[in-house]
Design a protein around this motif. Structure first.
Motif, PDB file in Angstrom:
ATOM      1  N   TYR A  32       0.885  -0.909  -0.167  1.00 21.14           N
ATOM      2  CA  TYR A  32       0.062   0.076   0.072  1.00 21.14           C
ATOM      3  C   TYR A  32       0.998   1.444   0.075  1.00 21.14           C
ATOM      4  O   TYR A  32       1.877   1.303   0.691  1.00 21.14           O
ATOM      5  CB  TYR A  32      -0.879   0.081   1.396  1.00 21.14           C
ATOM      6  CG  TYR A  32      -1.911  -1.362   1.237  1.00 21.14           C
ATOM      7  CD1 TYR A  32      -2.927  -1.284   0.394  1.00 21.14           C
ATOM      8  CD2 TYR A  32      -1.875  -2.146   2.371  1.00 21.14           C
ATOM      9  CE1 TYR A  32      -3.835  -2.174   0.471  1.00 21.14           C
ATOM     10  CE2 TYR A  32      -2.814  -3.147   2.509  1.00 21.14           C
ATOM     11  CZ  TYR A  32      -3.782  -3.374   1.398  1.00 21.14           C
ATOM     12  OH  TYR A  32      -4.713  -4.204   1.509  1.00 21.14           O
ATOM     13  N   ASN A  40       4.062   0.523   2.528  1.00 27.87           N
ATOM     14  CA  ASN A  40       3.580  -0.524   3.477  1.00 27.87           C
ATOM     15  C   ASN A  40       3.594  -1.791   2.928  1.00 27.87           C
ATOM     16  O   ASN A  40       2.517  -2.044   2.124  1.00 27.87           O
ATOM     17  CB  ASN A  40       2.434   0.247   4.136  1.00 27.87           C
ATOM     18  CG  ASN A  40       1.956  -0.807   5.429  1.00 27.87           C
ATOM     19  OD1 ASN A  40       2.435  -2.067   5.553  1.00 27.87           O
ATOM     20  ND2 ASN A  40       0.772  -0.282   6.060  1.00 27.87           N
ATOM     21  N   ALA A  42       2.153  -4.910   3.365  1.00 22.84           N
ATOM     22  CA  ALA A  42       0.941  -5.560   4.249  1.00 22.84           C
ATOM     23  C   ALA A  42       1.201  -7.153   3.867  1.00 22.84           C
ATOM     24  O   ALA A  42       0.501  -7.898   4.557  1.00 22.84           O
ATOM     25  CB  ALA A  42      -0.347  -5.049   3.697  1.00 22.84           C
ATOM     26  N   GLU A  63      -0.928 -10.453  14.787  1.00 24.68           N
ATOM     27  CA  GLU A  63      -1.616  -9.352  15.874  1.00 24.68           C
ATOM     28  C   GLU A  63      -2.110  -8.335  14.784  1.00 24.68           C
ATOM     29  O   GLU A  63      -2.076  -8.572  13.486  1.00 24.68           O
ATOM     30  CB  GLU A  63      -0.618  -8.829  16.634  1.00 24.68           C
ATOM     31  CG  GLU A  63       0.831  -8.163  15.657  1.00 24.68           C
ATOM     32  CD  GLU A  63       1.647  -7.932  16.746  1.00 24.68           C
ATOM     33  OE1 GLU A  63       1.771  -8.331  17.868  1.00 24.68           O
ATOM     34  OE2 GLU A  63       2.545  -7.103  16.164  1.00 24.68           O
ATOM     35  N   SER A  64      -2.830  -7.215  15.186  1.00 23.74           N
ATOM     36  CA  SER A  64      -3.447  -6.379  14.272  1.00 23.74           C
ATOM     37  C   SER A  64      -2.587  -5.731  13.433  1.00 23.74           C
ATOM     38  O   SER A  64      -1.285  -5.391  13.804  1.00 23.74           O
ATOM     39  CB  SER A  64      -4.208  -5.316  15.234  1.00 23.74           C
ATOM     40  OG  SER A  64      -4.887  -4.441  14.646  1.00 23.74           O
ATOM     41  N   GLY A  65      -2.882  -5.683  12.114  1.00 19.93           N
ATOM     42  CA  GLY A  65      -2.177  -5.060  11.168  1.00 19.93           C
ATOM     43  C   GLY A  65      -1.018  -6.033  10.350  1.00 19.93           C
ATOM     44  O   GLY A  65      -0.046  -5.696   9.865  1.00 19.93           O
ATOM     45  N   SER A  66      -1.248  -7.405  10.890  1.00 17.78           N
ATOM     46  CA  SER A  66       0.057  -8.242  10.399  1.00 17.78           C
ATOM     47  C   SER A  66      -0.345  -8.780   8.924  1.00 17.78           C
ATOM     48  O   SER A  66       0.455  -9.433   8.474  1.00 17.78           O
ATOM     49  CB  SER A  66      -0.069  -9.389  11.182  1.00 17.78           C
ATOM     50  OG  SER A  66      -1.284 -10.121  11.440  1.00 17.78           O
ATOM     51  N   GLY A  67      -1.542  -8.455   8.503  1.00 17.54           N
ATOM     52  CA  GLY A  67      -1.804  -8.574   7.020  1.00 17.54           C
ATOM     53  C   GLY A  67      -2.816  -9.720   6.840  1.00 17.54           C
ATOM     54  O   GLY A  67      -3.173 -10.005   5.632  1.00 17.54           O
ATOM     55  N   LYS A  68      -3.647  -9.978   7.839  1.00 14.29           N
ATOM     56  CA  LYS A  68      -4.679 -11.211   7.750  1.00 14.29           C
ATOM     57  C   LYS A  68      -5.965 -10.708   6.744  1.00 14.29           C
ATOM     58  O   LYS A  68      -6.182 -11.440   5.687  1.00 14.29           O
ATOM     59  CB  LYS A  68      -5.201 -11.435   9.263  1.00 14.29           C
ATOM     60  CG  LYS A  68      -4.100 -11.739  10.090  1.00 14.29           C
ATOM     61  CD  LYS A  68      -4.780 -12.270  11.539  1.00 14.29           C
ATOM     62  CE  LYS A  68      -5.577 -11.134  12.115  1.00 14.29           C
ATOM     63  NZ  LYS A  68      -4.576  -9.918  12.440  1.00 14.29           N
ATOM     64  N   THR A  69      -6.432  -9.587   6.963  1.00 12.70           N
ATOM     65  CA  THR A  69      -7.443  -9.371   6.043  1.00 12.70           C
ATOM     66  C   THR A  69      -6.939  -9.054   4.901  1.00 12.70           C
ATOM     67  O   THR A  69      -7.521  -9.331   3.626  1.00 12.70           O
ATOM     68  CB  THR A  69      -8.170  -8.128   6.504  1.00 12.70           C
ATOM     69  OG1 THR A  69      -8.534  -8.369   7.968  1.00 12.70           O
ATOM     70  CG2 THR A  69      -9.288  -7.612   5.573  1.00 12.70           C
ATOM     71  N   THR A  70      -5.595  -8.377   4.355  1.00  9.54           N
ATOM     72  CA  THR A  70      -5.129  -8.077   3.185  1.00  9.54           C
ATOM     73  C   THR A  70      -5.004  -9.528   2.551  1.00  9.54           C
ATOM     74  O   THR A  70      -5.493  -9.785   1.350  1.00  9.54           O
ATOM     75  CB  THR A  70      -3.790  -7.706   3.318  1.00  9.54           C
ATOM     76  OG1 THR A  70      -4.031  -6.483   4.031  1.00  9.54           O
ATOM     77  CG2 THR A  70      -3.211  -7.393   1.993  1.00  9.54           C
ATOM     78  N   GLU A 196     -12.300 -13.430  10.784  1.00 12.27           N
ATOM     79  CA  GLU A 196     -12.669 -12.985  12.178  1.00 12.27           C
ATOM     80  C   GLU A 196     -14.402 -13.061  12.375  1.00 12.27           C
ATOM     81  O   GLU A 196     -15.102 -12.317  12.674  1.00 12.27           O
ATOM     82  CB  GLU A 196     -12.412 -11.353  12.534  1.00 12.27           C
ATOM     83  CG  GLU A 196     -10.948 -11.007  12.349  1.00 12.27           C
ATOM     84  CD  GLU A 196     -10.047 -11.433  13.697  1.00 12.27           C
ATOM     85  OE1 GLU A 196     -10.833 -11.880  14.650  1.00 12.27           O
ATOM     86  OE2 GLU A 196      -9.117 -10.872  13.659  1.00 12.27           O
ATOM     87  N   HIS A 229      -7.827 -13.299  15.588  1.00  9.71           N
ATOM     88  CA  HIS A 229      -6.673 -12.939  16.625  1.00  9.71           C
ATOM     89  C   HIS A 229      -6.615 -14.094  17.592  1.00  9.71           C
ATOM     90  O   HIS A 229      -5.919 -13.970  18.482  1.00  9.71           O
ATOM     91  CB  HIS A 229      -7.457 -11.665  17.363  1.00  9.71           C
ATOM     92  CG  HIS A 229      -7.402 -10.578  16.643  1.00  9.71           C
ATOM     93  ND1 HIS A 229      -8.208  -9.843  15.864  1.00  9.71           N
ATOM     94  CD2 HIS A 229      -6.116  -9.633  16.615  1.00  9.71           C
ATOM     95  CE1 HIS A 229      -7.760  -8.718  15.492  1.00  9.71           C
ATOM     96  NE2 HIS A 229      -6.548  -8.636  15.800  1.00  9.71           N
TER      97      HIS A 229
END
Ligand SMILES: Nc1ncnc2c1ncn2[C@@H]1O[C@H](COP(=O)(O)OP(=O)(O)OP(=O)(O)O)[C@@H](O)[C@H]1O
Length: 367
Positions: A32, A40, A42, A63-70, A196, A229
């Motif tokens: 990104y 970034n 991701a 953890e949050s921001g680790s790229g799971k949703t990406t 999630e 998570h």
């Protein structure tokens, strides 16, 4: 965590593409660009495949921001990776057209964290179920469609008369999430990517919904990529696990091994932050900080992304990015602590997964 053989494959359709992956990520990278900020990364060079021959249940944690949703969005064909490819039945998902595209839309479904977002507030919830029936021609008649809908609702513990005819806001969050699962059941895809799916529901409903996902996996042969998570539920429902940190796979393998004997210092920190002694208690995703001695390599994109938090950091960790080392038949860690062990060939994390324990699904030829 071996699973029993599913009683039968997806009953409606023959298995196609036996012997090759249903869905695969080949060095998928997502960068990104934010104006005025550094790039970034991701998701970095993810190589991973889901078998088309047998059902699987793979957790993706971090953890949050680790790229799971990406990762989820890339696998679902919702955004094209900056480099690398996502392939469905061997074809780039962004280039699919006509029947191939329809097949991909049917075979790979999503369940997201907040089901409210997928509902149109102006349509009754029935709409969510009737659209796929029409689009994928799942029923021969209106009566057939009604029966399919009612049985899918009952399968996820919803009473049709209390559910149909209502607007989304007239259902509870848990009912809406179960409705999304019912939609998955109705379409009977080969793969569901669940991002999630239970993070917004209470503990008892979490159990019910996860139980339903396991049932869809066991009884209907639907594979899952379960993004969470929550290390405790990942352990409960999955066979294999991928641990992401700053867009990189830092560890992967059979879930029991990875959680009981984590090899990567990040996974060790992750597992140690799960509250004891009750492993079934959901984990918040919050982690203690590690060692901050190294001003990092992660920022420059050269060394190990975890170097600045790692208690075992070595000179090589700030100079080179560690590949995935196979620490065990069914486990690999991207850490120079294991540089004496062989690398995972091509970096495809699925090579570290436990072999399928159930009965092979019949191929199209055999049916
Ligand atoms: N559309 C976007 N534009 C710019 N940066 C983005 C975008 N989407 C995600 N990011 C960034 O990419 C990184 C990975 O985000 P992603 O949502 O994939 O992480 P995640 O592990 O799913 O996090 P969470 O658990 O909080 O949902 C984060 O640094 C995030 O800020």
């Amino acid at each position: 965590m071996p699973r029993p053989a599913p009683p039968q494959a997806s009953p409606r359709r023959p298995r196609i593409g036996a012997g090759r992956p249903l869905l695969e990520a080949d060095l998928a990278t997502q960068v990104y660009d934010s104006r005025g900020q550094r790039r970034n990364v991701a998701l970095s060079e993810l190589s991973f495949s889901i078998s088309g021959d047998h059902p699987s249940f793979t957790a993706v944690v971090g953890e949050s921001g680790s790229g799971k949703t990406t990762m989820a969005r890339a696998l679902l064909g919702m955004q094209e990776p900056t480099s690398g490819e996502i392939r469905f039945n061997g074809k780039n998902v962004y280039k699919l057209k006509g029947a191939d595209q329809l097949e991909f839309r049917r075979e790979v479904q999503a369940i997201f964290q907040d089901p409210f977002e997928v509902y149109n507030p102006f349509y009754k919830v029935d709409h969510l179920l009737t659209v796929p029936i029409r689009k994928f021609r799942l029923a021969r008649s209106r009566a057939d469609a009604g029966n399919l809908i009612e049985s899918a609702l009952r399968d996820v513990g919803l009473e049709p008369k209390d559910t149909l005819g209502r607007y989304p806001h007239q259902l509870s969050g848990g009912q809406r999430q179960r409705l999304t699962v019912a939609r998955g059941l109705l379409i009977r895809p080969r793969l569901i990517i669940a991002d999630e799916p239970v993070s917004m529901v209470d503990a008892s409903l979490r159990k019910t919904i996860l139980g339903t996902l396991e049932q869809l996996n066991d009884e209907f042969g639907i594979s899952f990529v379960y993004i969470t998570h929550d290390l405790a539920t990942a352990y409960q429902v999955s066979e294999n696990i991928i641990v992401l940190y700053k867009g990189l796979v830092v560890e992967a393998g059979e879930v029991g091994r990875v959680i009981k004997q984590p090899e990567h210092p990040y996974t060790q920190l992750l597992v140690s932050s799960v509250p004891e002694p009750d492993p079934t208690r959901p984990w918040s995703g919050e982690m203690p900080e590690g060692n901050k001695k190294v001003s990092t390599a992660a920022a420059t994109g050269t060394g190990c992304a975890f170097a600045d938090r790692c208690p075992h950091v070595m000179p090589i960790c700030v100079k080179e990015r560690p590949p995935l080392y196979r620490t065990h038949d069914e486990q690999a860690a991207a850490c120079f602590l294991y540089q004496e062990t062989p690398r995972v060939v091509t970096g495809d994390v699925s090579q570290t997964f436990q072999p399928f324990q159930g009965k092979e699904q019949p191929s199209a030829k055999e049916e």
